[in-house]
Design an enzyme around this catalytic site. Sequence first.
Site, short mmCIF file in Angstrom:
data_model
loop_
_atom_site.label_atom_id
_atom_site.label_comp_id
_atom_site.label_asym_id
_atom_site.label_seq_id
_atom_site.Cartn_x
_atom_site.Cartn_y
_atom_site.Cartn_z
N ASP A 125 0.86 -1.19 0.00
CA ASP A 125 0.00 0.00 0.00
C ASP A 125 0.89 1.23 0.00
OD1 ASP A 125 -2.42 -1.39 0.09
OD2 ASP A 125 -2.38 -1.52 2.27
N ASP A 143 -6.79 -1.43 -4.77
CA ASP A 143 -7.89 -1.16 -3.84
C ASP A 143 -8.86 -0.13 -4.44
OD1 ASP A 143 -6.61 -2.84 -2.02
OD2 ASP A 143 -5.59 -1.18 -1.02
#
Length: 167
Positions: A125, A143
């Site tokens: 991330d 995402d």
Amino acid sequence: MPTRSLPTFLTLLLLASIDWVSKLVVLLKSCQLSPHSSAFLYSYVWGHFSFLIIPSFNEGAAFGLFAQYKIPLLIFRVCVILGLALFLRIKYKSLHRRTRIALTLILAGALGNVGDILLHGKVVDFLFLSYYSWRFPSFNLADAFISIGTLLLIGHLYFTKESKKCF
């Protein structure tokens, strides 16, 4: 593969590739940071809103949930990918265009994150948003693809007259 589904397949590969390349760039750039530099690679602040690129890792699902169940979570993710891909392949002609787009985004995001798990053992991330003291958990392009695809699918299912033709 029928030529009608080729654009969907190419879009899927393109989006998953964009996700993987973005993560690779962030990881390579973070390796170039000196130990005395700040942890973020990029920051943009506009009033009380801030956007940062900070590499981080997530070993679970969304928001780090189920991190202690790595293997079952991976098996579940792979089953979802295979199920979605099979559904998209079998129902392609009968699916509404918006549904195909939504499912392609969801599938591309899922592929991006599963690719990370297989390569790194965790998801990379790097996008971080905050407003005043509110901080959204870090996320990545995969995402975002999953979230946008889900919102498109929900919007199409609930807010259009054609929703009965969706599936």
